[in-house]
Design an enzyme around this catalytic site. Structure first.
Site, short mmCIF file in Angstrom:
data_model
loop_
_atom_site.label_atom_id
_atom_site.label_comp_id
_atom_site.label_asym_id
_atom_site.label_seq_id
_atom_site.Cartn_x
_atom_site.Cartn_y
_atom_site.Cartn_z
N ASP A 234 0.84 -1.19 0.00
CA ASP A 234 0.00 0.00 0.00
C ASP A 234 0.88 1.25 0.00
O ASP A 234 1.89 1.30 0.69
CB ASP A 234 -0.95 0.00 1.19
CG ASP A 234 -0.26 0.04 2.55
OD1 ASP A 234 -0.46 1.01 3.29
OD2 ASP A 234 0.48 -0.92 2.88
N SER A 235 0.52 2.21 -0.83
CA SER A 235 1.21 3.50 -0.94
C SER A 235 2.68 3.29 -1.28
O SER A 235 3.00 2.72 -2.32
CB SER A 235 1.03 4.29 0.35
OG SER A 235 1.39 5.64 0.18
N ALA A 236 3.62 3.71 -0.41
CA ALA A 236 5.03 3.48 -0.68
C ALA A 236 5.35 2.00 -0.77
O ALA A 236 6.26 1.59 -1.49
CB ALA A 236 5.89 4.14 0.40
N TRP A 267 -2.24 -1.16 -3.60
CA TRP A 267 -3.26 -0.38 -2.91
C TRP A 267 -2.81 1.08 -2.86
O TRP A 267 -1.89 1.42 -2.14
CB TRP A 267 -3.47 -0.92 -1.49
CG TRP A 267 -3.63 -2.41 -1.46
CD1 TRP A 267 -2.64 -3.35 -1.43
CD2 TRP A 267 -4.86 -3.15 -1.47
NE1 TRP A 267 -3.17 -4.61 -1.42
CE2 TRP A 267 -4.53 -4.53 -1.43
CE3 TRP A 267 -6.21 -2.77 -1.48
CZ2 TRP A 267 -5.51 -5.52 -1.43
CZ3 TRP A 267 -7.18 -3.76 -1.47
CH2 TRP A 267 -6.82 -5.12 -1.44
N HIS A 367 -6.77 8.37 -0.05
CA HIS A 367 -5.60 7.52 -0.27
C HIS A 367 -5.55 6.33 0.70
O HIS A 367 -5.85 6.47 1.88
CB HIS A 367 -4.35 8.39 -0.09
CG HIS A 367 -3.04 7.72 -0.31
ND1 HIS A 367 -2.63 7.29 -1.55
CD2 HIS A 367 -2.04 7.42 0.55
CE1 HIS A 367 -1.42 6.77 -1.45
NE2 HIS A 367 -1.04 6.82 -0.18
#
Length: 400
Positions: A234-236, A267, A367
């Site tokens: 997820d994200s980074a 994600w 986000h």
């Protein structure tokens, strides 16, 4: 949307324009700002938002609930504070803690096994990696193990950890949705963060080296079939999962060639680190998202080596199509600032990639719902997204 295989890049790096905040430079400044934040700013802002969001028309979106609106604003406040003082309170050590024997510590492999973009340098060398298994650690030999979701957490390469506190919700969603695999497991990986104050040891390729270590541990030391492994991030963490997959596809320079995984779930992946932090306030969806210039700037400055560029495909995967047959599935929120660039990444992969690409957008969400959906009140929507991702994997895994 006009789709291209490679995004136009800038010739001037944004990195020299990023500087450490005043409040993070010395302990007295940090203590002063922390006192101001905890005693004055946070209580007053909490009261203000509690009153304001009682009225739906004053919420970031009128369709959001009071809880969704208030939680988003408080997350932005807290994340902004963390980035201002540049201190990550959500990082734990290498002791098991409440995770018990589900927590594992992994020693790195020989340095010459990390090649190409993961090759060790004077500042960054392979280090100790840790992780948490859910519901329990598998036996060596991989006997009876079904699908393994190998997850990399988000946090802009500066925050968070692999612990249940952050990832139990996501792990439970994936495992609950996995109905076709007996004895499926989730493995959350603790990789080095660029915010760790150890010189440059957390800069790229530190996290990539750690991801390689974790993957080799799963497929070699535990003996789990690589075709049963699904990268998740997820994200980074999505950025890192893509970097690991690109590394596996482009392996060269010696060392043992590693097999490809069975699939990848992303994600709200951080696919473009070339967007200047100063541009975020003017971007679409900035008011309905938690991504802040201070947080991204902190990550850019500490994660990206000066000899590289933020346009490099290992840093910003949207810049170059990933040629892979591994099935890729992407979830994101329709009200996050990365909405447009994530859509661009998906379309580029579909146009020139070799494998299937699935997508699931939660239209009114900000986000990273896998990481924040539970606390923010998007549980049902995130559960539906996880079920869609598992259906995609069931349809496409093993058909490369």
């Amino acid at each position: 949307m006009t789709t291209t295989t490679t995004t136009t890049t800038t010739t001037t790096s944004i990195l020299p324009t990023l500087h450490q905040p005043l409040w993070a430079r010395t302990l007295p400044f940090t203590l002063l700002y922390t006192t101001y934040f905890l005693v004055l700013l946070l209580p007053l802002k909490t009261l203000y938002y509690s009153i304001r969001y009682y009225f739906p028309s004053y919420r970031p979106l009128p369709t959001w609930t009071f809880r969704q609106s208030l939680t988003l604003s408080l997350i932005k406040l807290i994340f902004g504070f963390i980035a201002t003082v540049e201190y990550n309170p959500f990082r734990f050590g290498l002791k098991p803690g409440s995770e018990g024997n589900r927590f594992v510590v992994i020693d790195p492999f020989d340095q010459d096994e990390y090649t190409a973009m993961a090759k060790p340098n004077e500042d960054v060398k392979p280090g100790i990696v840790a992780g948490v298994w859910t519901p329990e650690k598998p036996e060596e030999g991989g006997k009876g193990v079904g699908r393994v979701y190998m997850h990399f957490h988000g946090g802009g390469y500066t925050m968070f950890d692999c612990r249940d506190l952050f990832l139990k919700f996501g792990a439970s969603l994936l495992l609950d949705a996995t109905k076709t695999e007996v004895n499926a497991k989730a493995f959350a990986v603790r990789y080095r963060l660029s915010s760790e104050k150890e010189g440059k040891r957390g800069m790229f390729p530190a996290a990539l080296q750690d991801a390689i270590t974790a993957y080799r541990y799963v497929v070699e030391r535990l003996g789990i079939d690589s075709g049963k492994v699904v990268f998740s991030g997820d994200s980074a963490g999505g950025n890192l999962a893509l970097a690991l997959l690109r590394y596996l596809e482009e392996q060269d320079g010696g060392g043992k060639r590693l097999p490809l995984p069975g699939g990848i779930l992303l994600w709200s992946p951080w696919v473009d680190l070339s967007i200047p932090p100063s541009r975020f306030p003017s971007m679409k969806n900035f008011e309905t998202d938690m991504v802040l210039p201070a947080n991204t700037g902190w990550g850019y400055r500490t994660f990206i080596p000066r000899e590289m560029t933020e346009n490099h495909p290992y840093i910003s995967p949207v810049k170059k199509v990933l040629e892979t047959k591994v099935p890729i599935w992407v979830n994101w929120g329709g009200k996050e600032v990365y909405d447009g660039v994530i859509r661009e990444f998906i379309e580029n992969q579909r146009r020139t990639g070799k494998g299937p690409v699935g997508d699931f957008v939660i239209e009114d969400a900000p986000h990273d719902m896998l990481g924040c959906g539970e606390v923010m009140g998007w549980v049902d929507e995130t559960r539906e997204a996880a079920a869609d991702g598992i259906r995609f994997l069931d349809e496409h895994m093993g058909k490369k």
